[in-house]
Design a protein around this motif. Structure first.
Motif, PDB file in Angstrom:
ATOM      1  N   LEU A 189     112.336 119.357  -1.059  1.00  0.00           N
ATOM      2  CA  LEU A 189     112.339 119.585  -2.006  1.00  0.00           C
ATOM      3  C   LEU A 189     113.967 120.468  -2.688  1.00  0.00           C
ATOM      4  CD1 LEU A 189     108.646 121.317  -2.930  1.00  0.00           C
ATOM      5  CD2 LEU A 189     109.759 119.539  -4.035  1.00  0.00           C
ATOM      6  N   SER A 190     114.585 120.655  -3.665  1.00  0.00           N
ATOM      7  CA  SER A 190     115.727 121.329  -4.068  1.00  0.00           C
ATOM      8  C   SER A 190     115.441 122.624  -4.545  1.00  0.00           C
ATOM      9  CB  SER A 190     116.518 120.502  -5.752  1.00  0.00           C
ATOM     10  OG  SER A 190     115.218 120.975  -6.509  1.00  0.00           O
ATOM     11  N   ASP A 191     116.362 123.408  -4.671  1.00  0.00           N
ATOM     12  CA  ASP A 191     116.158 124.934  -4.895  1.00  0.00           C
ATOM     13  C   ASP A 191     114.799 125.266  -5.969  1.00  0.00           C
ATOM     14  OD1 ASP A 191     117.432 125.358  -2.449  1.00  0.00           O
ATOM     15  OD2 ASP A 191     118.954 126.097  -4.044  1.00  0.00           O
ATOM     16  N   VAL A 192     115.416 124.168  -7.663  1.00  0.00           N
ATOM     17  CA  VAL A 192     114.443 125.171  -8.135  1.00  0.00           C
ATOM     18  C   VAL A 192     113.116 124.435  -8.105  1.00  0.00           C
ATOM     19  CG1 VAL A 192     114.970 122.853  -9.769  1.00  0.00           C
ATOM     20  CG2 VAL A 192     114.189 124.489 -10.751  1.00  0.00           C
ATOM     21  N   ASP A 193     112.374 123.505  -6.941  1.00  0.00           N
ATOM     22  CA  ASP A 193     111.194 122.948  -6.948  1.00  0.00           C
ATOM     23  C   ASP A 193     110.868 123.855  -6.208  1.00  0.00           C
ATOM     24  OD1 ASP A 193     111.843 120.467  -8.998  1.00  0.00           O
ATOM     25  OD2 ASP A 193     112.961 118.938  -7.494  1.00  0.00           O
ATOM     26  N   ARG A 194     111.351 124.337  -4.747  1.00  0.00           N
ATOM     27  CA  ARG A 194     110.897 125.218  -4.103  1.00  0.00           C
ATOM     28  C   ARG A 194     110.752 126.153  -4.617  1.00  0.00           C
ATOM     29  NH1 ARG A 194     115.542 124.924   0.680  1.00  0.00           N
ATOM     30  NH2 ARG A 194     115.009 122.474   1.314  1.00  0.00           N
ATOM     31  N   ASP A 195     111.600 127.009  -5.585  1.00  0.00           N
ATOM     32  CA  ASP A 195     110.675 127.884  -6.160  1.00  0.00           C
ATOM     33  C   ASP A 195     109.246 128.063  -6.753  1.00  0.00           C
ATOM     34  OD1 ASP A 195     112.977 129.152  -5.443  1.00  0.00           O
ATOM     35  OD2 ASP A 195     114.582 129.342  -7.540  1.00  0.00           O
TER      36      ASP A 195
ATOM     37  N   GLY B 298     114.483 126.772 -18.061  1.00  0.00           N
ATOM     38  CA  GLY B 298     114.496 125.405 -18.511  1.00  0.00           C
ATOM     39  C   GLY B 298     114.274 124.929 -17.972  1.00  0.00           C
ATOM     40  N   VAL B 299     113.855 124.103 -17.273  1.00  0.00           N
ATOM     41  CA  VAL B 299     113.340 123.159 -16.171  1.00  0.00           C
ATOM     42  C   VAL B 299     112.198 122.911 -16.050  1.00  0.00           C
ATOM     43  CG1 VAL B 299     112.709 122.677 -13.983  1.00  0.00           C
ATOM     44  CG2 VAL B 299     113.959 124.675 -14.608  1.00  0.00           C
ATOM     45  N   SER B 300     112.574 121.299 -17.151  1.00  0.00           N
ATOM     46  CA  SER B 300     111.287 120.438 -17.278  1.00  0.00           C
ATOM     47  C   SER B 300     109.966 119.930 -16.485  1.00  0.00           C
ATOM     48  CB  SER B 300     112.283 118.810 -17.904  1.00  0.00           C
ATOM     49  OG  SER B 300     111.447 118.019 -17.964  1.00  0.00           O
TER      50      SER B 300
END
Length: 138
Positions: free
Chosen positions: A59-65, A119-121
């Motif tokens: 996962l990318s960083d934002v998705d991991r978070d 701000g993440v969809s």
């Protein structure tokens, strides 16, 4: 400029007792692992026996978070309900499944709200998370 007003919610708790169950994790020893694959093809998982939250390393960083938030909330809510997390030997789908699903759904709503506030969809996040499911990434 108009100022934003927040509603204040107050309540009077009937009882304030420490809520600890035999399945409660030791949050002072909480570990986070990034794993090349997660059991059952999930993007994240947790284990109260080892105080570990596992997140798929693809996962990318934002998705991991987002997934980490989900797993932490689910871990806390489930254990506060007094049910063991899967794959705990005491976990029984017939007995615990409905409550576990409630905790999962609540964790999803928290994950979604936090990501959207950042701000993440949500729809894009779900697409990216679904892309790593059932995949081993070294």
């Amino acid at each position: 400029m108009k100022s934003k007003k927040f509603k204040v919610l107050t309540y009077e708790p009937l009882e304030l007792k420490e809520k600890v169950t035999k399945y409660s994790p030791d949050f002072t020893k909480l570990r986070i692992e990034y794993s090349p694959e997660i059991q059952n093809g999930w993007a994240g998982d947790w284990d109260s026996r080892t105080n570990t939250i596992k997140i798929h390393k693809g996962l990318s960083d934002v998705d991991r978070d987002g997934v980490l938030i989900h797993e932490f909330v689910e871990m806390m809510v489930t254990t506060m309900m007094g049910i063991p997390g899967y794959p705990h030997p005491d976990y029984n789908q017939e007995i615990h499944g409905e409550l576990n699903q409630m905790a999962h759904d609540f964790a999803n709503s928290v994950e979604r709200k936090i990501l959207e506030m950042s701000g993440v969809s949500w729809e894009e996040h779900e697409k990216r998370v679904n892309m790593v499911r059932n995949k081993k990434i070294e």
